[in-house]
Design a protein around this motif. Structure first.
Motif, PDB file in Angstrom:
ATOM      1  N   VAL A  90       0.787  -1.218  -0.069  1.00 44.47           N
ATOM      2  CA  VAL A  90       0.052  -0.015  -0.036  1.00 44.47           C
ATOM      3  C   VAL A  90       0.889   0.991  -0.013  1.00 44.47           C
ATOM      4  N   ASN A  91       1.959   1.136   0.606  1.00 42.94           N
ATOM      5  CA  ASN A  91       2.958   2.379   0.801  1.00 42.94           C
ATOM      6  C   ASN A  91       3.904   2.193  -0.328  1.00 42.94           C
ATOM      7  N   GLY A  92       4.079   1.334  -1.389  1.00 43.19           N
ATOM      8  CA  GLY A  92       4.998   1.717  -2.151  1.00 43.19           C
ATOM      9  C   GLY A  92       5.283   2.391  -2.988  1.00 43.19           C
ATOM     10  N   VAL A  93       4.172   3.153  -3.616  1.00 44.61           N
ATOM     11  CA  VAL A  93       4.234   4.380  -4.298  1.00 44.61           C
ATOM     12  C   VAL A  93       3.251   5.354  -3.957  1.00 44.61           C
ATOM     13  N   ASP A  94       3.626   6.640  -3.783  1.00 43.22           N
ATOM     14  CA  ASP A  94       2.542   7.570  -3.312  1.00 43.22           C
ATOM     15  C   ASP A  94       2.126   8.597  -4.546  1.00 43.22           C
ATOM     16  N   MET A  95       0.599   8.897  -4.359  1.00 45.08           N
ATOM     17  CA  MET A  95       0.140   9.776  -5.385  1.00 45.08           C
ATOM     18  C   MET A  95       0.199  11.124  -4.758  1.00 45.08           C
ATOM     19  N   LEU A  96       0.970  12.147  -5.524  1.00 41.84           N
ATOM     20  CA  LEU A  96       0.869  13.190  -5.163  1.00 41.84           C
ATOM     21  C   LEU A  96      -0.136  14.497  -5.524  1.00 41.84           C
TER      22      LEU A  96
ATOM     23  N   HIS B 134      -6.771  13.335 -20.928  1.00 39.31           N
ATOM     24  CA  HIS B 134      -5.819  12.450 -19.778  1.00 39.31           C
ATOM     25  C   HIS B 134      -6.179  12.711 -18.474  1.00 39.31           C
ATOM     26  N   LEU B 135      -6.082  11.531 -17.656  1.00 42.87           N
ATOM     27  CA  LEU B 135      -6.057  11.916 -16.062  1.00 42.87           C
ATOM     28  C   LEU B 135      -4.627  11.567 -15.839  1.00 42.87           C
ATOM     29  N   ILE B 136      -3.794  12.593 -15.266  1.00 46.06           N
ATOM     30  CA  ILE B 136      -2.416  12.485 -14.866  1.00 46.06           C
ATOM     31  C   ILE B 136      -2.072  12.246 -13.502  1.00 46.06           C
ATOM     32  N   VAL B 137      -1.221  11.253 -13.208  1.00 45.28           N
ATOM     33  CA  VAL B 137      -1.141  11.124 -11.820  1.00 45.28           C
ATOM     34  C   VAL B 137       0.215  11.299 -11.535  1.00 45.28           C
ATOM     35  N   GLN B 138       0.610  12.244 -10.755  1.00 42.91           N
ATOM     36  CA  GLN B 138       2.017  12.388 -10.431  1.00 42.91           C
ATOM     37  C   GLN B 138       2.315  11.503  -9.183  1.00 42.91           C
ATOM     38  N   LEU B 139       3.548  10.738  -9.489  1.00 44.03           N
ATOM     39  CA  LEU B 139       3.864   9.568  -8.491  1.00 44.03           C
ATOM     40  C   LEU B 139       5.224  10.106  -7.919  1.00 44.03           C
ATOM     41  N   ARG B 140       5.045   9.457  -6.720  1.00 41.07           N
ATOM     42  CA  ARG B 140       6.610   9.480  -5.775  1.00 41.07           C
ATOM     43  C   ARG B 140       7.110   8.110  -5.371  1.00 41.07           C
TER      44      ARG B 140
ATOM     45  N   PRO C   7      10.481  15.009  -6.571  1.00 43.18           N
ATOM     46  CA  PRO C   7       9.092  15.539  -6.442  1.00 43.18           C
ATOM     47  C   PRO C   7       9.081  16.972  -6.290  1.00 43.18           C
ATOM     48  N   ASP C   8       8.300  17.820  -6.830  1.00 48.97           N
ATOM     49  CA  ASP C   8       8.184  19.181  -6.549  1.00 48.97           C
ATOM     50  C   ASP C   8       7.162  19.470  -5.360  1.00 48.97           C
ATOM     51  N   ARG C   9       6.496  18.778  -5.000  1.00 46.56           N
ATOM     52  CA  ARG C   9       5.337  18.816  -3.978  1.00 46.56           C
ATOM     53  C   ARG C   9       5.367  18.016  -2.863  1.00 46.56           C
ATOM     54  N   LEU C  10       4.402  18.412  -1.834  1.00 45.10           N
ATOM     55  CA  LEU C  10       4.022  17.039  -1.001  1.00 45.10           C
ATOM     56  C   LEU C  10       2.733  16.708  -1.617  1.00 45.10           C
ATOM     57  N   PRO C  11       2.111  15.590  -0.930  1.00 40.40           N
ATOM     58  CA  PRO C  11       0.917  15.190  -1.386  1.00 40.40           C
ATOM     59  C   PRO C  11      -0.219  16.471  -1.288  1.00 40.40           C
TER      60      PRO C  11
END
Length: 307
Positions: free
Chosen positions: A54-60, A68-74, A142-146
């Motif tokens: 569940v914590n392998g990748v974060d959506m920011l 498109h739906l664009i998901v920024q990943l961390r 990453p240029d942001r927090l969630p």
């Protein structure tokens, strides 16, 4: 070397999703206050499937840029990122996204086109070079927090899971936090804790895990007998023990029989994992006189096209 011995491995990428079905626009669904939690849940679960955690990748952040739906990943660990890349390359992530969107949106199918980018690099063109992909993702910090919206959706999803677990009277070890939701459909190649084959009407069948297609057909056809099937499954499934089935009936009464049946089988799949096999479902159907539905799930007679 991509990171020093003391520095954490952190990288970022953008996942582009586009529905190839003209009647389904993912950005419009995500912009809808009603559908947004459903789309977010599907994204969260598919990403968890891709890394095995569940914590392998974060959506920011999730950006809506039609079509498109664009998901920024961390990614915070190289190994998680590697697993994600393999899942993406093999098509497993795309399949998981389609399956979870289908379930969350209660639709027949959500065909997707996916793209992966890190900075200006289109990673789809270089997926065979795993190390190069990892370097590209690692270079993009990453240029942001969630996003605040993501944080709220995360909270809502966790609250929903805790609420379901309380209703089910399930012990934490059986269905804890998001862990229970992270793999609603075990991979078809995974080893089973039960027999590899089973007999139905004198024929031998592979004892595969329940698929999204099985789930859809069950919810559409089981009708008023969903509770009876639930009682049969309940015998060997703690998640369906009293008062879980009655709670489901009350909770989804307004949505009708389809949703009640859908939620019943979803609960079974989520909390039984690899043991949520077609043999167990067929046995429960047979026990309650639903032989025709069992035959349909096993492909013994042609069924109407789900539309």
């Amino acid at each position: 070397k991509m990171a020093g011995s003391s520095a954490p491995w952190i990288g970022s990428a953008y996942l582009f999703l586009q529905s190839t079905c003209k009647t389904i626009a993912l950005p419009a669904l995500y912009e809808s206050s009603q559908k947004k939690p459903c789309v977010f849940k599907a994204l969260k679960l598919a990403l968890a499937d891709s890394t095995g955690s569940v914590n392998g990748v974060d959506m920011l952040k999730v950006h809506c840029s039609h079509p498109h739906l664009i998901v920024q990943l961390r990614f915070c660990q190289q190994e998680n990122c590697r697993q994600f890349l393999r899942s993406y390359r093999d098509g497993a992530l795309q399949k998981a996204l389609q399956g979870h969107l289908q379930l969350s949106l209660a639709t027949t199918t959500v065909p997707l086109k996916v793209e992966l980018k890190a900075g200006s690099e289109h990673l789809d063109k270089v997926l065979k070079d795993e190390d190069h992909c990892l370097e590209c993702i690692y270079r993009e910090k990453p240029d942001r927090l969630p996003d605040e919206e993501i944080m709220e959706l995360e909270k809502s999803l966790k609250s929903l899971v805790l609420h379901q677990n309380t209703n089910n009277n399930v012990a934490g070890k059986d269905c804890s936090s998001l862990k229970c939701l992270s793999q609603p459909y075990p991979s078809q190649g995974s080893s089973l804790h039960t027999q590899l084959t089973f007999t139905f009407q004198g024929q031998q069948f592979d004892n595969r895990t329940i698929t999204p297609d099985d789930h859809q057909k069950f919810a559409k056809s089981v009708s008023k007998k969903w509770k009876q099937v639930g009682r049969s499954l309940q015998k060997c499934c703690r998640a369906l023990r009293d008062p879980a089935i009655d709670n489901l009936a009350l909770e989804y009464e307004r949505e009708g029989l389809y949703e009640q049946a859908y939620q019943l089988l979803l609960r079974f799949i989520q909390c039984e994992g690899k043991r949520a096999t077609i043999a167990r479902l067929v046995a429960a159907l047979e026990e309650n006189g639903l032989v025709s539905l069992a035959e349909e799930l096993l492909g013994l007679h042609s069924s109407e096209d789900c539309s």
